[in-house]
Design a protein around this motif. Sequence first.
Motif, PDB file in Angstrom:
ATOM      1  N   UNK A   1       0.853  -1.183   0.000  1.00 51.75           N
ATOM      2  CA  UNK A   1       0.000   0.000   0.000  1.00 51.75           C
ATOM      3  C   UNK A   1       0.889   1.233   0.000  1.00 51.75           C
ATOM      4  N   UNK A   2       0.484   2.270  -0.736  1.00 52.60           N
ATOM      5  CA  UNK A   2       1.311   3.472  -0.795  1.00 52.60           C
ATOM      6  C   UNK A   2       0.476   4.695  -1.138  1.00 52.60           C
ATOM      7  N   UNK A   3       0.909   5.846  -0.614  1.00 54.58           N
ATOM      8  CA  UNK A   3       0.361   7.121  -1.068  1.00 54.58           C
ATOM      9  C   UNK A   3       1.241   7.713  -2.155  1.00 54.58           C
TER      10      UNK A   3
ATOM     11  N   UNK B   1       1.092  -2.279  -6.540  1.00 44.84           N
ATOM     12  CA  UNK B   1       0.853  -1.256  -5.536  1.00 44.84           C
ATOM     13  C   UNK B   1      -0.628  -0.946  -5.426  1.00 44.84           C
ATOM     14  N   UNK B   2      -1.070  -0.703  -4.196  1.00 45.94           N
ATOM     15  CA  UNK B   2      -2.443  -0.279  -3.955  1.00 45.94           C
ATOM     16  C   UNK B   2      -2.408   1.185  -3.532  1.00 45.94           C
ATOM     17  N   UNK B   3      -2.930   2.045  -4.389  1.00 46.78           N
ATOM     18  CA  UNK B   3      -3.087   3.453  -4.075  1.00 46.78           C
ATOM     19  C   UNK B   3      -4.552   3.746  -3.810  1.00 46.78           C
ATOM     20  N   UNK B   4      -4.933   4.989  -3.980  1.00 44.25           N
ATOM     21  CA  UNK B   4      -6.334   5.329  -3.780  1.00 44.25           C
ATOM     22  C   UNK B   4      -6.737   6.424  -4.756  1.00 44.25           C
ATOM     23  N   UNK B   5      -8.009   6.793  -4.721  1.00 43.45           N
ATOM     24  CA  UNK B   5      -8.549   7.723  -5.709  1.00 43.45           C
ATOM     25  C   UNK B   5      -7.924   9.107  -5.619  1.00 43.45           C
ATOM     26  N   UNK B   6      -7.254   9.438  -4.507  1.00 44.08           N
ATOM     27  CA  UNK B   6      -6.638  10.750  -4.363  1.00 44.08           C
ATOM     28  C   UNK B   6      -5.180  10.780  -4.832  1.00 44.08           C
ATOM     29  N   UNK B   7      -4.672   9.641  -5.282  1.00 46.49           N
ATOM     30  CA  UNK B   7      -3.311   9.611  -5.807  1.00 46.49           C
ATOM     31  C   UNK B   7      -3.241  10.461  -7.075  1.00 46.49           C
ATOM     32  N   UNK B   8      -2.284  11.371  -7.116  1.00 47.33           N
ATOM     33  CA  UNK B   8      -2.204  12.324  -8.228  1.00 47.33           C
ATOM     34  C   UNK B   8      -2.051  11.601  -9.567  1.00 47.33           C
ATOM     35  N   UNK B   9      -2.708  12.121 -10.634  1.00 44.74           N
ATOM     36  CA  UNK B   9      -2.565  11.512 -11.966  1.00 44.74           C
ATOM     37  C   UNK B   9      -1.111  11.381 -12.401  1.00 44.74           C
ATOM     38  N   UNK B  10      -0.285  12.387 -12.088  1.00 44.81           N
ATOM     39  CA  UNK B  10       1.122  12.313 -12.494  1.00 44.81           C
ATOM     40  C   UNK B  10       1.832  11.156 -11.803  1.00 44.81           C
TER      41      UNK B  10
ATOM     42  N   UNK C   1       3.223   3.607 -13.255  1.00 47.08           N
ATOM     43  CA  UNK C   1       2.965   2.680 -14.360  1.00 47.08           C
ATOM     44  C   UNK C   1       4.101   2.707 -15.370  1.00 47.08           C
ATOM     45  N   UNK C   2       4.699   3.881 -15.591  1.00 47.21           N
ATOM     46  CA  UNK C   2       5.833   3.981 -16.502  1.00 47.21           C
ATOM     47  C   UNK C   2       7.006   3.135 -16.025  1.00 47.21           C
ATOM     48  N   UNK C   3       7.128   2.988 -14.705  1.00 46.76           N
ATOM     49  CA  UNK C   3       8.202   2.173 -14.139  1.00 46.76           C
ATOM     50  C   UNK C   3       7.830   0.696 -14.060  1.00 46.76           C
ATOM     51  N   UNK C   4       6.718   0.312 -14.669  1.00 46.40           N
ATOM     52  CA  UNK C   4       6.358  -1.096 -14.761  1.00 46.40           C
ATOM     53  C   UNK C   4       5.523  -1.630 -13.620  1.00 46.40           C
ATOM     54  N   UNK C   5       5.008  -0.739 -12.781  1.00 49.86           N
ATOM     55  CA  UNK C   5       4.203  -1.153 -11.636  1.00 49.86           C
ATOM     56  C   UNK C   5       2.771  -1.458 -12.076  1.00 49.86           C
ATOM     57  N   UNK C   6       2.181  -2.500 -11.512  1.00 49.73           N
ATOM     58  CA  UNK C   6       0.736  -2.714 -11.626  1.00 49.73           C
ATOM     59  C   UNK C   6       0.091  -1.927 -10.496  1.00 49.73           C
ATOM     60  N   UNK C   7      -0.802  -1.021 -10.825  1.00 44.01           N
ATOM     61  CA  UNK C   7      -1.391  -0.123  -9.843  1.00 44.01           C
ATOM     62  C   UNK C   7      -2.874  -0.409  -9.666  1.00 44.01           C
ATOM     63  N   UNK C   8      -3.277  -0.677  -8.451  1.00 43.93           N
ATOM     64  CA  UNK C   8      -4.678  -0.849  -8.067  1.00 43.93           C
ATOM     65  C   UNK C   8      -5.087   0.364  -7.236  1.00 43.93           C
ATOM     66  N   UNK C   9      -6.338   0.800  -7.384  1.00 50.42           N
ATOM     67  CA  UNK C   9      -6.787   1.994  -6.669  1.00 50.42           C
ATOM     68  C   UNK C   9      -8.027   1.700  -5.832  1.00 50.42           C
TER      69      UNK C   9
ATOM     70  N   UNK D   1      -7.203  -3.121   2.889  1.00 52.85           N
ATOM     71  CA  UNK D   1      -8.223  -4.139   2.609  1.00 52.85           C
ATOM     72  C   UNK D   1      -8.023  -4.723   1.205  1.00 52.85           C
ATOM     73  N   UNK D   2      -7.779  -3.855   0.227  1.00 55.11           N
ATOM     74  CA  UNK D   2      -7.536  -4.329  -1.143  1.00 55.11           C
ATOM     75  C   UNK D   2      -6.215  -5.104  -1.216  1.00 55.11           C
ATOM     76  N   UNK D   3      -5.227  -4.668  -0.445  1.00 54.35           N
ATOM     77  CA  UNK D   3      -3.940  -5.362  -0.430  1.00 54.35           C
ATOM     78  C   UNK D   3      -4.116  -6.812   0.018  1.00 54.35           C
TER      79      UNK D   3
END
Length: 356
Positions: A76-78, A98-107, A113-121, A137-139
């Motif tokens: 999990x990460x911000x 990585x599990x982020x959330x809806x407030x994670x900045x678009x950039x 994702x550019x670094x090859x991470x699978x990102x879940x929100x 919980x998602x993690x």
Amino acid sequence: MTATAVRPTGRRELLDLLGRTPVVRITAELPGAHPGFWAKLEGLAAGGMKARAAVSMLLGARERGELAPGAPVVESTSGTLGVGLAFAGQALGHPVVLVGDAELEPSMRQLLRAHGVRLELAERPAAQGGWQAARLARLRELLAELPGAYWPDQYNNPDNTAGYASLAAELGAQLDHLDILVCSVGTGGHSAGVIGPLRRHWPALRLIGVDATGSTIFGQPARTRLMRGLGSSIHPRNVAYDAFDEVHWVGPAEAGDTCRRLARSSFVSGGWSTGAAARVAAWAARVNPGAVVATVFPDGPHRYLGTVYDDDFAAAHGLDLSGAATRPVEIPHPYAAEAVGWARCTRVTDPLKGIR
């Protein structure tokens, strides 16, 4: 590449880019004049400050047999640790989820994702524990879905703390003397990891923690927080409560104003954690004449161009940077009053143990 695919053995040459960051003298008015303090520019390292912790946690897990070669890493990460884990995953040969959330900045989403991470929100905060609880919980669902996946659990993993021994060693070599160290606190890793080695070097060293308003780490009530990168709605066990001499809670107006002043006057700047720590470091230098003060700038400004440095964002969130506090309000203990702006307390508490 799927999250369960096996990567090559990694690219260990990337580890040569870990840390080795410069220190710079900061004398910009923040917001008033002060004698100056030293800032360790962790944003100039590949993967940022938390790459140190990420590499340490993955290497520790591999040594104990908890992380098999090529197995996925789920966390999990911000945002900031996510970049560090992306670095560590590439260096050591592990796909990262990585599990982020809806407030994670678009950039930041694009960068990860550019670094090859699978990102879940996570799409909505949990009723208890907010975004962190929702991400966790998602993690746990992902851990059940991905055979052999490893969760570093950055908030409670001693290897997080151990990863900052190199940061302490660099500061010890770069500074002739140090009286006061100011550290932002999120997982508690970097403050706990540097204070022990540095106090062996300078036994009288004082440690000032910097938390966010609305964070529960030092005993304040949990509230919705605008700032990311410091503070928590849970109680990380990596926080070395006994090591702190005092704690400051800083609000987004103070942190944002400081970031912008740094960018205009010192060129080096960063995000919420950098602004909050710099505000307190300047105050500490001002009220302790002759003391050598240092702090850590965890990352640079690029992630925050649409938030900290955006006038429309400030207006939309009611941030009056011109009205930011110039000094902290003193409170006798963390339960005496709710810190809604910059506040200071010299009685440090572990919320699970009570006031000392």
